[in-house]
Design a protein around this motif. Sequence first.
Motif, PDB file in Angstrom:
ATOM      1  N   GLU A  16       0.203   4.236 -23.941  1.00 41.51           N
ATOM      2  CA  GLU A  16       1.099   3.516 -24.854  1.00 41.51           C
ATOM      3  C   GLU A  16       1.757   2.325 -24.175  1.00 41.51           C
ATOM      4  N   TRP A  17       1.008   1.621 -23.318  1.00 43.70           N
ATOM      5  CA  TRP A  17       1.497   0.473 -22.568  1.00 43.70           C
ATOM      6  C   TRP A  17       2.036  -0.571 -23.523  1.00 43.70           C
ATOM      7  N   LEU A  18       3.277  -0.934 -23.355  1.00 44.81           N
ATOM      8  CA  LEU A  18       4.000  -1.960 -24.105  1.00 44.81           C
ATOM      9  C   LEU A  18       4.228  -1.610 -25.563  1.00 44.81           C
ATOM     10  N   LEU A  19       4.209  -0.325 -25.889  1.00 49.56           N
ATOM     11  CA  LEU A  19       4.537   0.080 -27.254  1.00 49.56           C
ATOM     12  C   LEU A  19       5.960  -0.368 -27.589  1.00 49.56           C
ATOM     13  N   ASN A  20       6.869  -0.171 -26.633  1.00 54.52           N
ATOM     14  CA  ASN A  20       8.234  -0.677 -26.743  1.00 54.52           C
ATOM     15  C   ASN A  20       8.397  -1.804 -25.732  1.00 54.52           C
ATOM     16  N   LYS A  21       9.136  -2.834 -26.106  1.00 56.47           N
ATOM     17  CA  LYS A  21       9.355  -3.948 -25.177  1.00 56.47           C
ATOM     18  C   LYS A  21      10.229  -3.476 -24.024  1.00 56.47           C
ATOM     19  N   PRO A  22       9.771  -3.692 -22.795  1.00 53.94           N
ATOM     20  CA  PRO A  22      10.542  -3.224 -21.633  1.00 53.94           C
ATOM     21  C   PRO A  22      11.760  -4.107 -21.360  1.00 53.94           C
ATOM     22  N   THR A  43      -5.217   1.640 -11.734  1.00 50.43           N
ATOM     23  CA  THR A  43      -4.289   1.885 -12.833  1.00 50.43           C
ATOM     24  C   THR A  43      -5.041   1.690 -14.138  1.00 50.43           C
ATOM     25  N   VAL A  44      -4.897   2.648 -15.049  1.00 49.53           N
ATOM     26  CA  VAL A  44      -5.500   2.571 -16.371  1.00 49.53           C
ATOM     27  C   VAL A  44      -4.374   2.314 -17.365  1.00 49.53           C
ATOM     28  N   PHE A  45      -4.509   1.235 -18.121  1.00 52.30           N
ATOM     29  CA  PHE A  45      -3.530   0.898 -19.149  1.00 52.30           C
ATOM     30  C   PHE A  45      -4.144   1.188 -20.505  1.00 52.30           C
ATOM     31  N   CYS A  46      -3.513   2.048 -21.277  1.00 47.49           N
ATOM     32  CA  CYS A  46      -3.949   2.335 -22.640  1.00 47.49           C
ATOM     33  C   CYS A  46      -2.969   1.627 -23.571  1.00 47.49           C
ATOM     34  N   THR A  47      -3.464   0.701 -24.362  1.00 50.24           N
ATOM     35  CA  THR A  47      -2.571  -0.110 -25.182  1.00 50.24           C
ATOM     36  C   THR A  47      -3.221  -0.485 -26.497  1.00 50.24           C
ATOM     37  N   GLN A  48      -2.384  -0.818 -27.445  1.00 54.09           N
ATOM     38  CA  GLN A  48      -2.857  -1.290 -28.747  1.00 54.09           C
ATOM     39  C   GLN A  48      -2.845  -2.812 -28.813  1.00 54.09           C
ATOM     40  N   TYR A  49      -2.332  -3.464 -27.791  1.00 57.72           N
ATOM     41  CA  TYR A  49      -2.135  -4.911 -27.829  1.00 57.72           C
ATOM     42  C   TYR A  49      -3.224  -5.645 -27.069  1.00 57.72           C
ATOM     43  N   ARG A  50      -3.641  -6.745 -27.640  1.00 56.81           N
ATOM     44  CA  ARG A  50      -4.660  -7.585 -27.007  1.00 56.81           C
ATOM     45  C   ARG A  50      -4.061  -8.285 -25.785  1.00 56.81           C
ATOM     46  N   HIS A  55       1.769 -10.743 -22.258  1.00 56.18           N
ATOM     47  CA  HIS A  55       2.769 -11.528 -21.528  1.00 56.18           C
ATOM     48  C   HIS A  55       4.063 -11.618 -22.343  1.00 56.18           C
ATOM     49  N   ALA A  56       3.929 -11.918 -23.625  1.00 52.89           N
ATOM     50  CA  ALA A  56       5.105 -12.016 -24.494  1.00 52.89           C
ATOM     51  C   ALA A  56       5.778 -10.661 -24.660  1.00 52.89           C
ATOM     52  N   ARG A  57       5.003  -9.583 -24.787  1.00 56.70           N
ATOM     53  CA  ARG A  57       5.594  -8.250 -24.939  1.00 56.70           C
ATOM     54  C   ARG A  57       6.333  -7.817 -23.681  1.00 56.70           C
ATOM     55  N   LEU A  58       5.944  -8.373 -22.539  1.00 58.75           N
ATOM     56  CA  LEU A  58       6.657  -8.092 -21.288  1.00 58.75           C
ATOM     57  C   LEU A  58       7.942  -8.920 -21.166  1.00 58.75           C
ATOM     58  N   GLY A  59       8.228  -9.742 -22.149  1.00 57.66           N
ATOM     59  CA  GLY A  59       9.455 -10.521 -22.136  1.00 57.66           C
ATOM     60  C   GLY A  59       9.286 -11.933 -21.629  1.00 57.66           C
ATOM     61  N   GLY A  60       8.058 -12.329 -21.295  1.00 55.83           N
ATOM     62  CA  GLY A  60       7.817 -13.671 -20.784  1.00 55.83           C
ATOM     63  C   GLY A  60       8.495 -13.870 -19.442  1.00 55.83           C
ATOM     64  N   GLY A  61       8.476 -15.067 -18.952  1.00 60.29           N
ATOM     65  CA  GLY A  61       9.177 -15.385 -17.718  1.00 60.29           C
ATOM     66  C   GLY A  61       8.444 -14.975 -16.454  1.00 60.29           C
ATOM     67  N   LEU A  62       9.173 -15.070 -15.355  1.00 61.14           N
ATOM     68  CA  LEU A  62       8.610 -14.854 -14.024  1.00 61.14           C
ATOM     69  C   LEU A  62       8.115 -13.430 -13.800  1.00 61.14           C
ATOM     70  N   HIS A  63       8.908 -12.420 -14.200  1.00 59.62           N
ATOM     71  CA  HIS A  63       8.470 -11.035 -14.004  1.00 59.62           C
ATOM     72  C   HIS A  63       7.200 -10.741 -14.788  1.00 59.62           C
ATOM     73  N   ALA A  64       7.154 -11.186 -16.035  1.00 53.88           N
ATOM     74  CA  ALA A  64       5.967 -10.956 -16.856  1.00 53.88           C
ATOM     75  C   ALA A  64       4.748 -11.628 -16.235  1.00 53.88           C
ATOM     76  N   GLU A  65       4.927 -12.841 -15.747  1.00 52.84           N
ATOM     77  CA  GLU A  65       3.817 -13.565 -15.107  1.00 52.84           C
ATOM     78  C   GLU A  65       3.331 -12.838 -13.859  1.00 52.84           C
ATOM     79  N   ALA A  66       4.251 -12.368 -13.045  1.00 49.64           N
ATOM     80  CA  ALA A  66       3.885 -11.668 -11.810  1.00 49.64           C
ATOM     81  C   ALA A  66       3.208 -10.337 -12.106  1.00 49.64           C
ATOM     82  N   ILE A  67       3.698  -9.613 -13.094  1.00 42.37           N
ATOM     83  CA  ILE A  67       3.076  -8.330 -13.465  1.00 42.37           C
ATOM     84  C   ILE A  67       1.663  -8.572 -13.973  1.00 42.37           C
ATOM     85  N   MET A  68       1.502  -9.518 -14.897  1.00 47.97           N
ATOM     86  CA  MET A  68       0.184  -9.794 -15.451  1.00 47.97           C
ATOM     87  C   MET A  68      -0.767 -10.309 -14.376  1.00 47.97           C
ATOM     88  N   ASP A  69      -0.268 -11.061 -13.419  1.00 42.38           N
ATOM     89  CA  ASP A  69      -1.096 -11.554 -12.325  1.00 42.38           C
ATOM     90  C   ASP A  69      -1.690 -10.393 -11.539  1.00 42.38           C
TER      91      ASP A  69
END
Length: 90
Positions: A16-22, A43-50, A55-69
């Motif tokens: 349920e990765w990013l089901l709720n905005k962190p 790491t296996v991420f199970c999610t409904q989001y493309r 990035h937007a669901r992670l709140g955008g910004g520097l942390h979201a960019e670093a996590i997605m990287d």
Amino acid sequence: MLLRKFGRYGLLVIDEWLLNKPDSLFRAMFLELMELSYGSSSTVFCTQYRPKNRHARLGGGLHAEAIMDRIVHGTVWLETGDVNMRDIYG
């Protein structure tokens, strides 16, 4: 202590990765966890989001960019289609 424990697992499954905005605390903790396990475990991420929406669901910004990287490099994507089994069998 909790981060080191999760960082030692060879395989971490996040359902349920990013089901709720962190919130910012979760993003900071998750970034550190991804940094600890980067290149040494899976790491296996199970999610409904493309991927384009994550990035937007992670709140955008520097942390979201670093996590997605840390997530996208060396990633294998498995698309299961648009069928929602919860709608069918739920």
